[in-house]
Write an enzyme that holds these catalytic residues in place. Structure first.
Site, PDB file in Angstrom:
ATOM      1  CB  SER A 118      -0.960   0.011   1.207  1.00 16.86           C
ATOM      2  OG  SER A 118      -1.785  -1.140   1.205  1.00 16.86           O
ATOM      3  NE  ARG A 119       3.295   2.616  -5.038  1.00 15.02           N
ATOM      4  CZ  ARG A 119       3.222   1.399  -5.606  1.00 15.02           C
ATOM      5  NH1 ARG A 119       3.270   0.316  -4.840  1.00 15.02           N
ATOM      6  NH2 ARG A 119       3.113   1.272  -6.906  1.00 15.02           N
TER       7      ARG A 119
END
Length: 212
Positions: free
Chosen positions: A190-191
């Site tokens: 999710s970065r």
């Protein structure tokens, strides 16, 4: 054709915590370097070098790491190239390793210096003969009319040095990047990546976590 904005990858392999890293960034780099070598990454020593001359405009290109130690990170090039001139004007540079197979980056910011002539001589003599001839043959970064100039220079210097050793050109040698910041980046889902920054302050390294 796929929409460029839709291209993405979620990183899942590893995590990076302050409690897991060495206090010395060079030891941490050595750990990651050895893991990258074992992973059989193609061109594992390829790194982006970013420079900015007196015009302040940043420029980047890929060079090859040839040595590292607690003194810094070494690469070799033509002193008269664009990057050589820019480093002469402004000694502050940045290096970036991206080992996508391990979902890792290492970003290094520091000041560059030329290595000793003896170190440049030793490395130059370890290169293949064709590469040594090439260092004499290419006026790197200069405008040329055609490739014929390079090919004729190769013939010229091959004849000139055919009876003896090939000395290192005076315009060619090594640089060492002496860092004051080294950041280790580990891709996460999710970065929400892990970023651990080492900063040199009063000859001592501090460790902080940066938000992704």
């Amino acid at each position: 054709m796929a929409n460029i904005a839709d291209i993405r990858k979620d990183y899942m392999r590893e995590s990076l915590n302050e409690t897991d890293v060495y206090a010395d960034p060079y030891l941490q780099f050595a750990r990651w370097w050895n893991e990258a070598v074992k992973a059989d990454i193609d061109e594992v020593n390829a790194m982006t070098l970013a420079t900015a001359g007196k015009d302040g405009i940043p420029k980047a290109r890929t060079v090859l790491l040839k040595d590292y130690s607690d003194k810094g990170f070494v690469f070799f090039t033509n002193y008269n190239s664009h990057k050589g001139k820019e480093m002469h004007e402004n000694a502050y540079v940045s290096l970036l390793f991206f080992w996508k197979e391990l979902e890792r980056q290492v970003r290094i910011v520091g000041k560059v210096e030329k290595v000793d002539a003896s170190e440049s001589d030793e490395y130059f003599q370890s290169r293949p003969e064709t590469s040594r001839i090439g260092a004499w043959s290419s006026p790197q970064s200069e405008e040329i009319e055609s490739r014929n100039l390079i090919e004729e220079n190769v013939k010229k210097y091959t004849r000139e040095f055919e009876e003896g050793s090939i000395p290192r050109p005076p315009h060619w040698g090594g640089y060492r990047v002496v860092p004051f910041n080294i950041e280790f980046w580990q891709g996460r889902p999710s970065r929400l990546h892990d970023r651990i920054l080492y900063s040199l302050e009063n000859n001592s390294w501090s460790i902080t976590r940066l938000a992704p």
